[in-house]
Structures are given as C-alpha cells and as structure tokens.
Scaffold this motif. Structure first.
Motif, PDB file in Angstrom:
ATOM      1  N   MET A   1     -43.048  -8.765  13.979  1.00 41.13           N
ATOM      2  CA  MET A   1     -42.977  -8.392  12.564  1.00 41.13           C
ATOM      3  C   MET A   1     -41.516  -8.364  12.109  1.00 41.13           C
ATOM      4  N   LYS A   2     -41.266  -8.924  10.943  1.00 38.62           N
ATOM      5  CA  LYS A   2     -39.909  -8.978  10.411  1.00 38.62           C
ATOM      6  C   LYS A   2     -39.400  -7.564  10.113  1.00 38.62           C
ATOM      7  N   GLN A   3     -38.184  -7.286  10.558  1.00 37.46           N
ATOM      8  CA  GLN A   3     -37.609  -5.964  10.340  1.00 37.46           C
ATOM      9  C   GLN A   3     -37.232  -5.779   8.878  1.00 37.46           C
ATOM     10  N   LEU A   4     -37.523  -4.608   8.353  1.00 39.10           N
ATOM     11  CA  LEU A   4     -37.153  -4.269   6.985  1.00 39.10           C
ATOM     12  C   LEU A   4     -35.632  -4.256   6.847  1.00 39.10           C
ATOM     13  N   THR A   5     -35.153  -4.546   5.669  1.00 38.80           N
ATOM     14  CA  THR A   5     -33.746  -4.316   5.380  1.00 38.80           C
ATOM     15  C   THR A   5     -33.633  -2.904   4.810  1.00 38.80           C
ATOM     16  N   LEU A  19     -44.402   5.992   7.778  1.00 46.48           N
ATOM     17  CA  LEU A  19     -43.069   6.230   8.333  1.00 46.48           C
ATOM     18  C   LEU A  19     -43.138   6.404   9.849  1.00 46.48           C
ATOM     19  N   GLN A  20     -44.158   7.131  10.305  1.00 43.34           N
ATOM     20  CA  GLN A  20     -44.323   7.315  11.752  1.00 43.34           C
ATOM     21  C   GLN A  20     -44.595   5.991  12.450  1.00 43.34           C
ATOM     22  N   ASP A  21     -45.396   5.138  11.813  1.00 44.77           N
ATOM     23  CA  ASP A  21     -45.675   3.817  12.397  1.00 44.77           C
ATOM     24  C   ASP A  21     -44.391   2.992  12.504  1.00 44.77           C
ATOM     25  N   LEU A  22     -43.552   3.044  11.459  1.00 45.43           N
ATOM     26  CA  LEU A  22     -42.292   2.297  11.486  1.00 45.43           C
ATOM     27  C   LEU A  22     -41.366   2.844  12.583  1.00 45.43           C
ATOM     28  N   CYS A  23     -41.295   4.171  12.679  1.00 49.96           N
ATOM     29  CA  CYS A  23     -40.452   4.780  13.706  1.00 49.96           C
ATOM     30  C   CYS A  23     -40.937   4.375  15.092  1.00 49.96           C
ATOM     31  N   ARG A  24     -42.242   4.348  15.264  1.00 47.89           N
ATOM     32  CA  ARG A  24     -42.813   3.946  16.561  1.00 47.89           C
ATOM     33  C   ARG A  24     -42.475   2.484  16.851  1.00 47.89           C
ATOM     34  N   GLN A  25     -42.563   1.655  15.820  1.00 47.55           N
ATOM     35  CA  GLN A  25     -42.275   0.227  15.969  1.00 47.55           C
ATOM     36  C   GLN A  25     -40.821  -0.010  16.378  1.00 47.55           C
ATOM     37  N   TYR A  26     -39.909   0.800  15.829  1.00 50.83           N
ATOM     38  CA  TYR A  26     -38.487   0.602  16.103  1.00 50.83           C
ATOM     39  C   TYR A  26     -37.976   1.480  17.250  1.00 50.83           C
ATOM     40  N   ALA A  35     -38.766  13.793   5.298  1.00 46.55           N
ATOM     41  CA  ALA A  35     -37.328  13.611   5.086  1.00 46.55           C
ATOM     42  C   ALA A  35     -36.625  13.253   6.382  1.00 46.55           C
ATOM     43  N   GLU A  36     -37.036  13.891   7.486  1.00 45.21           N
ATOM     44  CA  GLU A  36     -36.421  13.604   8.774  1.00 45.21           C
ATOM     45  C   GLU A  36     -36.773  12.196   9.250  1.00 45.21           C
ATOM     46  N   LEU A  37     -38.024  11.794   9.070  1.00 45.69           N
ATOM     47  CA  LEU A  37     -38.418  10.435   9.440  1.00 45.69           C
ATOM     48  C   LEU A  37     -37.649   9.410   8.609  1.00 45.69           C
ATOM     49  N   ASN A  38     -37.498   9.708   7.323  1.00 45.10           N
ATOM     50  CA  ASN A  38     -36.712   8.824   6.447  1.00 45.10           C
ATOM     51  C   ASN A  38     -35.282   8.685   6.966  1.00 45.10           C
ATOM     52  N   SER A  39     -34.709   9.802   7.402  1.00 41.40           N
ATOM     53  CA  SER A  39     -33.310   9.775   7.857  1.00 41.40           C
ATOM     54  C   SER A  39     -33.160   8.939   9.125  1.00 41.40           C
ATOM     55  N   TYR A  40     -34.154   8.997  10.032  1.00 41.07           N
ATOM     56  CA  TYR A  40     -34.090   8.184  11.247  1.00 41.07           C
ATOM     57  C   TYR A  40     -34.099   6.701  10.891  1.00 41.07           C
ATOM     58  N   LEU A  41     -35.002   6.344   9.974  1.00 37.72           N
ATOM     59  CA  LEU A  41     -35.155   4.935   9.614  1.00 37.72           C
ATOM     60  C   LEU A  41     -33.933   4.429   8.844  1.00 37.72           C
ATOM     61  N   GLU A  42     -33.412   5.242   7.943  1.00 38.43           N
ATOM     62  CA  GLU A  42     -32.220   4.827   7.193  1.00 38.43           C
ATOM     63  C   GLU A  42     -31.041   4.626   8.137  1.00 38.43           C
ATOM     64  N   ALA A  43     -30.907   5.498   9.113  1.00 38.32           N
ATOM     65  CA  ALA A  43     -29.812   5.361  10.075  1.00 38.32           C
ATOM     66  C   ALA A  43     -29.972   4.066  10.879  1.00 38.32           C
ATOM     67  N   PHE A  44     -31.188   3.812  11.355  1.00 34.84           N
ATOM     68  CA  PHE A  44     -31.446   2.617  12.158  1.00 34.84           C
ATOM     69  C   PHE A  44     -31.210   1.348  11.352  1.00 34.84           C
ATOM     70  N   GLY A  47     -27.749   0.176  10.851  1.00 33.43           N
ATOM     71  CA  GLY A  47     -27.035  -0.425  11.979  1.00 33.43           C
ATOM     72  C   GLY A  47     -26.743   0.498  13.140  1.00 33.43           C
ATOM     73  N   ILE A  48     -27.171   1.766  13.054  1.00 29.48           N
ATOM     74  CA  ILE A  48     -26.939   2.700  14.159  1.00 29.48           C
ATOM     75  C   ILE A  48     -27.937   2.395  15.284  1.00 29.48           C
ATOM     76  N   PRO A  49     -27.481   2.214  16.519  1.00 28.92           N
ATOM     77  CA  PRO A  49     -28.391   1.914  17.633  1.00 28.92           C
ATOM     78  C   PRO A  49     -29.444   3.015  17.788  1.00 28.92           C
ATOM     79  N   LYS A  50     -30.665   2.619  18.106  1.00 30.17           N
ATOM     80  CA  LYS A  50     -31.754   3.590  18.183  1.00 30.17           C
ATOM     81  C   LYS A  50     -31.496   4.651  19.252  1.00 30.17           C
ATOM     82  N   GLU A  51     -30.739   4.305  20.292  1.00 26.78           N
ATOM     83  CA  GLU A  51     -30.440   5.263  21.357  1.00 26.78           C
ATOM     84  C   GLU A  51     -29.607   6.439  20.847  1.00 26.78           C
ATOM     85  N   GLN A  52     -28.898   6.218  19.742  1.00 26.21           N
ATOM     86  CA  GLN A  52     -28.043   7.272  19.196  1.00 26.21           C
ATOM     87  C   GLN A  52     -28.760   8.142  18.167  1.00 26.21           C
TER      88      GLN A  52
END
Length: 212
Positions: A1-5, A19-26, A35-44, A47-52
């Motif tokens: 699946m193409k990654q969102l910009t 949002l949970q599905d997207l977080c699981r996908q990434y 709000a917290e899920l949004n912040s994870y996705l916006e950070a990712f 360009g922030i590596p998912k490990e961080q």
C-alpha cells in the motif's frame, strides 16, 4: 500500500480505528488517545524513524486499586489508580454525592501527568487542578483547545448541523449530516459544518429523501 504523505494525512479525517490501523501498518504504537495516535503518525510521516517514536504514556503494570485503598495522597501515576468504579465511589464519597461522573478536565490532567511520568501528583492534586480549571470563566475554551478535543470533529459537525436552522427541514438529520460529512471528511476543506454545504450537495440530499 502506498504510504500517505504528511500533507495527505493532515487533510483527511480519520476515525480512531483507522488511526490504529495506520499505526499498525507503519509499526508505530497503537494504544493511546486519538491525539496521541495522530502525533505518532505525524512524526513518522515527517521523517522520524519509527524506532524513535515511543508511546506518549506507558501502560500501568500494577494491580488496580480498590476503593478502600484510594486516599488523597495516592499517586495517580503508576500506583494502580484508574478511572474505574473504585475511584468513582471514592469521588462520590469525597464530594458527598450519590453518583459521580468523571469529568473531562480530570482525564486531561491525568493524561498530562502520565505523559510527564509525574509520579508525585496525587489524587488531592488532581482534585485541586480540576477545581481550578473548572472555576476558570473560559474553562470550556481551554478544554476545546486541547489536542484530544480537536480530534472529535464529527461530533462537533453533527452538533453544529442540528443547531443550524437549515437542518429543520430534514426528518433524518443524522443521515443528512452523514452525507455532508462524507464529502468534508475526504477533502482538504475544514472539518466543520457550514450551511453552504447543504446548498452544495442539495442534489444528493434530494436523491436520498426521494429514495428513502
């Protein structure tokens, strides 16, 4: 699946399960508020590596307290204190009322303490901060500006639609609101109701009324 910009993500409205599905996908944390899920996705997506990207709040690993174990000096973080039936009974006894309902401001204060890992904040501090916030004349505006409150655009959309005189012509207001919301949700438009939407999508609404 193409990654969102990042821009695509910010323009669309997502339900919490999406949002949970997207977080699981990434490979991002899947627990927390919208709000917290949004912040994870916006950070990712920035360009922030998912490990961080770590959960904003860690899950309590301790047993939940019973009502007899809760006191004013009980820490609200990492003690087993939770917003459950036991704490509801405690607050009912404290405020001398028969039934107690948890307040939105309390949840905001508790989540902030968890995010800071503030293990010094007690139940007494929670009550004090809640009462201070509730006593502020503009406390509702303060609550509405929090990140979590801003994620509930659908609820606000329906409320504003039903309060607008233009909605009085419809018997099934929720269905009409859903038709309008569908267009707003998947567009770059602000996620709020305006009476112009009824004019813009009048043909679609008319089709629904004719075929229901």
């Amino acid at each position: 699946m193409k990654q969102l910009t990042l821009n695509e993500f910010k323009q669309k409205y997502f339900y919490k399960t999406e949002l949970q599905d997207l977080c699981r996908q990434y490979g991002l944390p899947t627990s927390g508020t919208k709000a917290e899920l949004n912040s994870y996705l916006e950070a990712f997506l920035s360009g922030i590596p998912k490990e961080q990207i770590k959960p904003a709040r860690k899950k309590q690993q301790v047993r939940q307290l019973t009502v007899s174990e809760i006191t004013l000096t009980t820490p609200i973080v990492d003690s087993g204190f939770s917003f459950n039936d036991a704490s509801r009974q405690f607050f009912a006894q404290y405020f001398h009322i028969e039934h107690f309902s948890f307040k939105k401001e309390m949840a905001i204060i508790k989540r902030a303490a968890e995010a800071r890992q503030d293990t010094d904040m007690t139940v007494a501090d929670l009550i004090t901060q809640y009462q201070e916030l509730a006593s502020v004349k503009q406390h509702q505006q303060i609550v509405n500006r929090t990140a979590e409150e801003q994620t509930y655009q659908w609820n606000s959309f329906v409320r504003d639609f039903c309060q607008d005189p233009v909605s009085q012509q419809f018997n099934n207001k929720l269905k009409v609101a859903a038709i309008l919301w569908h267009h707003v949700k998947n567009s770059a438009k602000p996620k709020r109701f305006t009476s112009d939407l009824v004019k813009t999508y009048a043909a679609e609404i008319k089709h629904f009324k004719k075929n229901k």
